[in-house]
Design an enzyme around this catalytic site. Structure first.
Site, PDB file in Angstrom:
ATOM      1  N   LYS A 259      -2.572   6.002  -4.446  1.00 57.30           N
ATOM      2  CA  LYS A 259      -3.643   6.959  -4.117  1.00 57.30           C
ATOM      3  C   LYS A 259      -3.360   8.302  -4.774  1.00 57.30           C
ATOM      4  O   LYS A 259      -2.204   8.695  -4.934  1.00 57.30           O
ATOM      5  CB  LYS A 259      -3.737   7.146  -2.596  1.00 57.30           C
ATOM      6  CG  LYS A 259      -3.661   5.851  -1.800  1.00 57.30           C
ATOM      7  CD  LYS A 259      -3.882   6.038  -0.319  1.00 57.30           C
ATOM      8  CE  LYS A 259      -3.561   4.758   0.451  1.00 57.30           C
ATOM      9  NZ  LYS A 259      -2.156   4.591   0.818  1.00 57.30           N
TER      10      LYS A 259
ATOM     11  N   ASN B  46       4.880  -9.237  12.042  1.00 53.80           N
ATOM     12  CA  ASN B  46       3.539  -8.776  11.660  1.00 53.80           C
ATOM     13  C   ASN B  46       2.890  -9.671  10.609  1.00 53.80           C
ATOM     14  O   ASN B  46       1.702  -9.518  10.321  1.00 53.80           O
ATOM     15  CB  ASN B  46       3.597  -7.333  11.130  1.00 53.80           C
ATOM     16  CG  ASN B  46       4.026  -6.342  12.190  1.00 53.80           C
ATOM     17  OD1 ASN B  46       4.003  -6.642  13.382  1.00 53.80           O
ATOM     18  ND2 ASN B  46       4.426  -5.149  11.761  1.00 53.80           N
TER      19      ASN B  46
ATOM     20  N   ARG C  89      10.268  -6.976  12.844  1.00 55.88           N
ATOM     21  CA  ARG C  89       8.843  -6.622  12.969  1.00 55.88           C
ATOM     22  C   ARG C  89       8.082  -6.922  11.685  1.00 55.88           C
ATOM     23  O   ARG C  89       6.904  -7.297  11.731  1.00 55.88           O
ATOM     24  CB  ARG C  89       8.704  -5.139  13.315  1.00 55.88           C
ATOM     25  CG  ARG C  89       9.160  -4.800  14.707  1.00 55.88           C
ATOM     26  CD  ARG C  89       9.164  -3.296  14.889  1.00 55.88           C
ATOM     27  NE  ARG C  89       9.408  -2.901  16.257  1.00 55.88           N
ATOM     28  CZ  ARG C  89       9.556  -1.627  16.634  1.00 55.88           C
ATOM     29  NH1 ARG C  89       9.499  -0.650  15.732  1.00 55.88           N
ATOM     30  NH2 ARG C  89       9.771  -1.339  17.892  1.00 55.88           N
TER      31      ARG C  89
ATOM     32  N   LYS D 179       2.933  -1.017   8.833  1.00 54.02           N
ATOM     33  CA  LYS D 179       4.206  -0.508   8.295  1.00 54.02           C
ATOM     34  C   LYS D 179       5.329  -0.798   9.289  1.00 54.02           C
ATOM     35  O   LYS D 179       5.153  -0.609  10.497  1.00 54.02           O
ATOM     36  CB  LYS D 179       4.089   0.998   8.064  1.00 54.02           C
ATOM     37  CG  LYS D 179       5.401   1.699   7.741  1.00 54.02           C
ATOM     38  CD  LYS D 179       6.096   2.280   8.974  1.00 54.02           C
ATOM     39  CE  LYS D 179       7.455   2.867   8.670  1.00 54.02           C
ATOM     40  NZ  LYS D 179       8.181   3.305   9.899  1.00 54.02           N
ATOM     41  N   SER D 180       6.470  -1.225   8.777  1.00 51.21           N
ATOM     42  CA  SER D 180       7.677  -1.264   9.605  1.00 51.21           C
ATOM     43  C   SER D 180       8.896  -1.240   8.697  1.00 51.21           C
ATOM     44  O   SER D 180       8.856  -1.771   7.592  1.00 51.21           O
ATOM     45  CB  SER D 180       7.713  -2.528  10.472  1.00 51.21           C
ATOM     46  OG  SER D 180       8.911  -2.533  11.218  1.00 51.21           O
TER      47      SER D 180
ATOM     48  N   HIS E 288      -7.299   9.784  -2.056  1.00 51.72           N
ATOM     49  CA  HIS E 288      -6.640   9.676  -0.748  1.00 51.72           C
ATOM     50  C   HIS E 288      -7.474  10.323   0.366  1.00 51.72           C
ATOM     51  O   HIS E 288      -7.585   9.775   1.459  1.00 51.72           O
ATOM     52  CB  HIS E 288      -5.257  10.332  -0.850  1.00 51.72           C
ATOM     53  CG  HIS E 288      -4.255   9.827   0.133  1.00 51.72           C
ATOM     54  ND1 HIS E 288      -2.915   9.728  -0.157  1.00 51.72           N
ATOM     55  CD2 HIS E 288      -4.379   9.399   1.406  1.00 51.72           C
ATOM     56  CE1 HIS E 288      -2.271   9.264   0.900  1.00 51.72           C
ATOM     57  NE2 HIS E 288      -3.134   9.059   1.867  1.00 51.72           N
TER      58      HIS E 288
ATOM     59  N   TYR F 139       3.289   9.803  -0.546  1.00 50.43           N
ATOM     60  CA  TYR F 139       4.376   9.219   0.256  1.00 50.43           C
ATOM     61  C   TYR F 139       5.736   9.418  -0.439  1.00 50.43           C
ATOM     62  O   TYR F 139       6.775   9.236   0.185  1.00 50.43           O
ATOM     63  CB  TYR F 139       4.174   7.725   0.509  1.00 50.43           C
ATOM     64  CG  TYR F 139       2.871   7.332   1.183  1.00 50.43           C
ATOM     65  CD1 TYR F 139       2.039   8.284   1.785  1.00 50.43           C
ATOM     66  CD2 TYR F 139       2.462   6.007   1.213  1.00 50.43           C
ATOM     67  CE1 TYR F 139       0.845   7.906   2.383  1.00 50.43           C
ATOM     68  CE2 TYR F 139       1.269   5.628   1.822  1.00 50.43           C
ATOM     69  CZ  TYR F 139       0.460   6.575   2.391  1.00 50.43           C
ATOM     70  OH  TYR F 139      -0.720   6.196   2.982  1.00 50.43           O
TER      71      TYR F 139
ATOM     72  N   ASP G  79       0.855  -1.194   0.000  1.00 55.75           N
ATOM     73  CA  ASP G  79       0.000   0.000   0.000  1.00 55.75           C
ATOM     74  C   ASP G  79       0.890   1.244   0.000  1.00 55.75           C
ATOM     75  O   ASP G  79       1.567   1.537   0.986  1.00 55.75           O
ATOM     76  CB  ASP G  79      -0.892  -0.007   1.255  1.00 55.75           C
ATOM     77  CG  ASP G  79      -1.866   1.158   1.254  1.00 55.75           C
ATOM     78  OD1 ASP G  79      -2.986   0.980   0.740  1.00 55.75           O
ATOM     79  OD2 ASP G  79      -1.503   2.245   1.736  1.00 55.75           O
TER      80      ASP G  79
END
Ligand SMILES: NC(=O)c1ccc[n+]([C@@H]2O[C@H](COP(=O)([O-])OP(=O)(O)OC[C@H]3O[C@@H](n4cnc5c(N)ncnc54)[C@H](OP(=O)(O)O)[C@@H]3O)[C@@H](O)[C@H]2O)c1
Length: 282
Positions: A76, A243, A239, A233-234, A109, A51, A46
């Protein structure tokens, strides 16, 4: 590795329920983070034009050796480009930055009801063009409130496939989530662990200790069991792996209800309210 479930969208396409979010990942670090996620097994990324890291997402997918068809990619529309001609140009730029000839999912968005004369309908109709041309396999919205969704239902042809909204144990967002469930709009939950803010909550840590899991795994598993589409997110490899390890355990009876009871309503919101959000990148 246990398979990630898929969710069927209202247009017949399917989306992996668990993905990897890249908000606030430095563009220079994005390809490495996405490469790590793909190595772990994530097949859904995503991103967003705002971003600034779509290019790194595309690079990592190409370098992975996976076929384009094996990875689900969402992007987006930038808040600055809601007017139809601007949206067309911005969508071309998104595909160019990613280096692909389609995205699986393209979203508005933010609704920005205080900008553009309050007209997000013509923006949405422009996304319908992208879908008709096959350049966005599915189209949806993000941060739309019930009134915004009702307006699209009244004035547009296509019902959004998803609504990506802030949703985590401190903000259940029940009206928007409930409207989506009633009208066939899948809920995507952003900031699923509230950027870490829920991980020290004693209700979460008690469940984590009892199940022998981490607090993040408990919270993301809670999303999965609610049917949310989710993409934590990481940039930390351990992690990213943690996740993803969600499909060999379940919450115990009563756990979901205890987590639901953490809802703080508007006080739990971490991001802007969609009705007043009016940020446009300079
Ligand atoms: N549509 C929208 O308006 C919107 C808005 C916000 C987000 N999103 C989407 O939703 C995605 C996820 O939301 P988000 O990035 O805001 O927040 P999030 O996924 O809830 O949390 C990310 C934060 O939690 C930390 N973290 C991740 N896994 C962890 C773990 N297992 N244990 C402890 N800490 C952990 C990360 O740190 P490290 O990176 O340092 O490991 C990072 O600081 C975004 O990346 C984006 O794709 C969309």
């Amino acid at each position: 590795m246990t398979a990630v479930p898929t969710i069927q969208l209202n247009d017949g396409n399917t989306i992996p329920q668990l993905g990897f979010g890249v908000f606030q990942i430095d563009p220079a670090e994005t390809a490495e983070a996405v490469a790590e996620a793909l190595r772990v097994g994530y097949r859904h990324i995503d991103t967003a034009e705002m971003y600034g890291n779509e290019r790194g997402v595309g690079e990592a997918i190409r370098a992975s050796g996976l076929d384009r068809s094996e990875v689900y990619v969402t992007s987006k529309l930038n808040n600055g480009f809601h007017e139809p001609d601007e949206a067309r140009r911005a969508f071309d730029d998104t595909l160019e930055a990613l280096g692909f000839d389609y995205v699986n999912l393209f979203l508005i968005h933010w609704p920005l009801p205080t900008l553009y004369g309050g007209d997000f309908v013509s923006t949405w109709q422009t996304l319908e063009e992208f879908r008709d041309a096959g350049r966005a396999r599915s189209i949806g919205v993000s941060n739309f409130e019930v009134a915004h969704l009702e307006r699209l239902a009244a004035e547009a042809d296509v019902v959004p496939a998803v609504n990506q909204i802030e949703l985590h144990p401190y903000l259940l967002n029940p009206e928007v989530d409930g409207y989506g469930r009633e009208h066939g709009i899948a809920t995507e939950a952003w900031s699923p662990i509230a950027q870490g803010a829920v991980l020290d909550d004693p209700v979460i840590t008690e469940i984590a200790e009892r199940l022998g899991r981490t607090p993040a795994q408990v919270v993301v598993r809670w999303h999965i069991e609610r049917g949310n589409i989710v993409f934590p997110k990481s940039t930390t490899p351990s992690r990213i792996k943690e996740n993803f390890e969600l499909f060999d355990f379940e919450l115990e009876p009563g756990d979901s209800e205890k987590i639901d009871a953490l809802d703080r309503g508007e006080e739990g919101r971490t991001g802007p309210h969609p009705d007043s959000m009016a940020y446009v990148p300079g």
